[in-house]
Design an enzyme around this catalytic site. Structure first.
Site: not given
Ligand code: IDP
Ligand code: MG
Length: 167
Positions: A137, A126, A51, A123, A11
């Protein structure tokens, strides 16, 4: 053991923090094969499709801004990994979604943060979480000709649309 694919995206925060090498080195532990790689600017359309499962979340707009690079740099590095148990092997090395809950030796635990203004989990990486999502994806981010292996069924279409070539 099942052969799988996973879409990995470094990212914008991962790129700005100069983590490309660290992340690819960490993932090389898996012995998986990289079958596609490209640097690109993420369009709003691509970001929203990628997303779409989070559309109803309060942080959705900030998440789209984040992946489009508003807070860091306007590019990402997209990679396709291929091999046995690719999805879980990569997710394990990435760590939990919330960087504050991720294992401290995982990529997200080491390098991620929660943006105190937007509340988005920055984070740095992805990775696909299921075979179904990996397929969706990878087909969203890559065309078959950008991959070195035929990992999903392909077909030939004869198109006449204009394309950029070297002058
Ligand atoms: P993942 O990336 O671990 O698969 P997902 O639930 O698909 O998690 O969420 C996509 C991205 O959205 C996450 O990597 C993170 O950057 C962001 N995200 C997910 N949940 C939260 C949250 O509760 N608060 C803030 N950002 C979030
Ligand atoms: Mg995800």
């Amino acid at each position: 053991m099942v052969v799988q694919q996973s879409l990995v995206i470094i990212k914008p925060d991962g790129l700005v923090k100069s983590l490309t090498g660290n992340i690819i080195t960490a993932l090389s532990e898996t012995k998986l094969k990289i079958v596609g790689a490209k640097i690109l600017k993420v369009s709003r359309e691509l970001a929203e499709k990628h997303y779409e499962h989070l559309k109803s979340k309060p942080f959705f707009n900030e998440l789209i801004d984040y992946i489009m690079g508003k807070y860091h740099t306007d590019r990402v590095l997209a990679l396709v990994y291929h091999g046995e148990e690719a999805i879980n092997k990569i997710r394990e090395i990435c760590g939990a979604t919330n960087p504050e809950e991720a294992s401290p030796i995982s990529i997200r635990g080491k390098y991620g943060r929660i943006n105190s203004k937007t509340k988005v989990f920055e984070n740095v990486i992805h990775a696909s979480d299921t075979e179904e999502n990996a397929k969706r994806e990878i087909q969203l981010w890559f065309s078959p000709s950008e991959l070195t292996e035929i990992i999903y069924p392909i077909k030939t279409e004869f198109l006449t649309s204009p394309k950029l070539v070297w002058a």
